[in-house]
Design a protein around this motif. Structure first.
Motif, short mmCIF file in Angstrom:
data_model
loop_
_atom_site.label_atom_id
_atom_site.label_comp_id
_atom_site.label_asym_id
_atom_site.label_seq_id
_atom_site.Cartn_x
_atom_site.Cartn_y
_atom_site.Cartn_z
N ARG A 1 1.46 5.38 0.63
CA ARG A 1 0.99 6.46 1.50
C ARG A 1 0.89 7.77 0.71
NH1 ARG A 1 4.78 7.88 6.34
NH2 ARG A 1 5.74 9.25 4.77
N ASN B 1 -3.26 10.08 1.95
CA ASN B 1 -3.18 8.64 2.12
C ASN B 1 -3.78 7.98 0.89
OD1 ASN B 1 -2.16 8.06 4.98
ND2 ASN B 1 -3.75 9.59 5.33
N GLY C 1 0.82 -1.21 0.00
CA GLY C 1 0.00 0.00 0.00
C GLY C 1 0.85 1.25 0.00
N SER D 1 -5.18 5.40 -1.57
CA SER D 1 -5.91 4.15 -1.41
C SER D 1 -5.50 3.21 -2.54
CB SER D 1 -7.42 4.40 -1.45
OG SER D 1 -8.13 3.18 -1.39
N GLY D 2 -4.78 2.15 -2.19
CA GLY D 2 -4.37 1.20 -3.20
C GLY D 2 -2.87 1.04 -3.28
N ASP E 1 3.03 2.53 3.17
CA ASP E 1 2.31 2.63 4.43
C ASP E 1 3.16 2.36 5.66
OD1 ASP E 1 -0.02 3.33 3.17
OD2 ASP E 1 -0.81 1.29 3.08
#
Length: 528
Positions: free
Chosen positions: A453, A489, A451, A491-492, A519
């Protein structure tokens, strides 16, 4: 100063007054880091209305998280280290716009007799809001956050494991009916006041009373600082030792005693006093008292953790740091705790019990010292280190240096690439020429196995010394910072990014850097 918060409050047993505690706005009386009492009823029993003047305001110098009230004391828990002494001026000691919390300049020590030491738990007089003698102490990190008075005693709770000198876990109970019988001999320390800060290198007197049915032969006083005992010469420190106090009326069944002392340096000191009778008997228990000495001739040390940085991909790593002191650095105390606030123990396991290891700096006694410590943690987690330097006088830094790391053996760094106006992908940086007179648009892609960030860019003109700051502003005199060009942040695991310069390119040599962070905090950057 921040926004003040009322954390807690309690009503007195008779319902005549209530006390509220505050924090989070900084040490700013009367609105922050104080306990404030208000009357609920007048002398005729009528409930009072709004806009009442407080009965008293007690400055706590740090946040108050819990309060409960007994008939003869207001009990408070929090993150404070000092409270007002019985001789503190009203409405409170110190300047309104100066913070005296631990780690701020001279801290509460600059207020002299106006304060007494109380670590995260205290009791104050319900009439005047000043400290009373009760001083169990707590080793909590954030503070004592729960308080409950019962007919039998007091419950307290927080994130510390030691209260009142005993390892009791996160909840402690103080039993008012549990009193050790005095026996045939008793000892009382009556002065100085518990938690008093005495001036270093100036004489003060510790004293009290002693009784013995066979007549008082002597009173022995142990003076303990940093695990070492004051010797008979009243100057040096070493292994266990007790000093005989001056007994006013030797041989009598009841007498006073005193011991004049001059202590050098800034120290936490514990006194233990015991009476011995003419028949060889001794008091069942030692009376105890804690104070500190403080002076400006010997400053406290400063500590810094300098490395490592970022995510650590191994369970074994080296922590480094520096420390300085006006006279010299003798040691560094280090603790490590995981994300569940469990501390690394000497045998490599973890436990709720607070634990430290003491190491020496690279050069013991150096005024400007460096240090390193080989760390081995048992598993992946977010690990937080606290380091506290101790100087050659035995006094510790007033505020620890703290650094946290994510230890992750399987962490994979994200990938980031520039796809236009020219392809830049790992492992190469590229030099690209473009005609001046227009903005420049860059596009690319970032990805990560788990993921992302965010994605950030950093730009400077090496010829003109123009820079892009963190807010995306461009110009001379600005500090070059990473400027985020993605959501905060993402997403993905993949993100297509684009960025157009907020300026027209002039003649010069520009440096464009793109960085992707995942992340867990790992990042990768490339330069155009």
């Amino acid at each position: 100063g921040g926004i003040n918060r009322i954390y807690t409050g309690a009503i007195s047993p008779d319902g005549s007054y209530f006390v509220v505690g505050s924090g989070s706005g900084g040490d700013r009386p009367p609105i922050s880091d104080t306990a404030v009492a208000y009357r609920l009823f007048d002398d005729d029993g009528n409930m009072l209305g709004d806009l009442q003047e407080p009965l008293w305001i007690s400055r706590m110098f740090d946040s108050i998280y819990s309060i409960d009230i007994a008939d003869d004391a207001v009990f408070l828990g929090g993150h404070m280290n000092y409270v007002e002494s019985q001789t503190a001026p009203d409405p409170w000691p110190g300047l309104d716009n100066v913070g005296y919390g631990q780690g701020q300049g001279l801290a509460g020590y600059g207020l002299g007799d106006d304060i007494v030491i109380r670590n995260h738990i205290t009791a104050i007089d319900p009439v005047y809001g000043k400290a009373i003698e009760w001083n169990p102490g707590s080793n909590s990190f954030e503070g004592n956050k729960a308080m409950l008075v019962t007919p039998r005693g007091l419950f307290t709770g927080g994130d510390g494991m030691i209260q009142g000198g005993y390892r009791v876990g996160r909840v402690a109970f103080y039993d008012i009916e549990s009193v050790t019988p005095d026996g045939q001999n008793t000892t009382k320390i009556l002065y100085p006041v518990e938690g008093r800060v005495e001036k270093a290198d100036e004489e003060f007197v510790i004293g009290g009373t002693a009784t013995a049915t066979s007549g008082v032969q002597r009173v022995q006083v142990e003076v303990v600082s940093n695990g070492r005992y004051l010797q008979d010469d009243l100057v040096t420190w070493g292994n266990w030792n007790a000093v005989n106090a001056i007994v006013e009326d030797p041989g009598s069944t009841s007498t006073t005693w005193a011991l004049p002392l001059t202590i050098s340096g800034n120290r936490e000191i514990k006194f233990l006093a015991r009476t011995f009778g003419n028949n060889g008997s001794s008091a069942n228990t030692k009376d105890r008292l804690w104070i500190e000495t403080f002076g400006l001739s010997d400053e406290t040390p400063n500590t810094r953790i300098t490395g490592p940085s970022g995510v650590i991909p191994t369970l074994d790593f080296t922590a480094t740091g520096t420390a300085d002191d006006d006279l010299g650095v003798a040691a560094i105390r280090i603790s490590l705790r995981d994300a569940q606030n469990r501390y690394l123990q000497d045998d490599g396991t973890v436990d709720d019990l607070y634990n430290t290891v003491t190491i020496e700096p690279d050069v013991v006694g150096a005024i400007d010292a460096t240090w390193s410590y080989e760390v081995t943690v048992p598993y992946e987690s977010e690990w937080t280190m606290q380091a506290i330097a101790v100087d050659t006088s035995g006094q510790a830094d007033l505020r620890s240096s703290t650094r946290s790391w994510i230890v992750n053996e399987t962490a994979i760094r994200p990938e980031v690439a520039i796809t236009s106006p020219v392809v830049v992908s790992p492992p190469f940086d590229v030099v690209y020429q473009v005609a001046p007179g227009s903005p420049l648009t860059l596009t690319g892609i970032a990805s990560d196995d788990e993921g992302l960030r965010d994605v950030e860019i950093r730009i400077r003109n090496r010829t003109t010394d123009e820079n892009l700051d963190s807010a995306g502003q461009w110009g001379i005199g600005l500090i070059r910072r990473w400027h985020r060009i993605s959501p905060a942040n993402i997403s993905g695991t993949s993100y297509n990014w684009t960025y157009t310069t907020p300026f027209t390119l002039d003649q010069g040599r520009y440096e464009f850097e793109i960085r992707a962070t995942d992340d867990v905090g790992l990042s990768t950057s490339y330069t155009l």
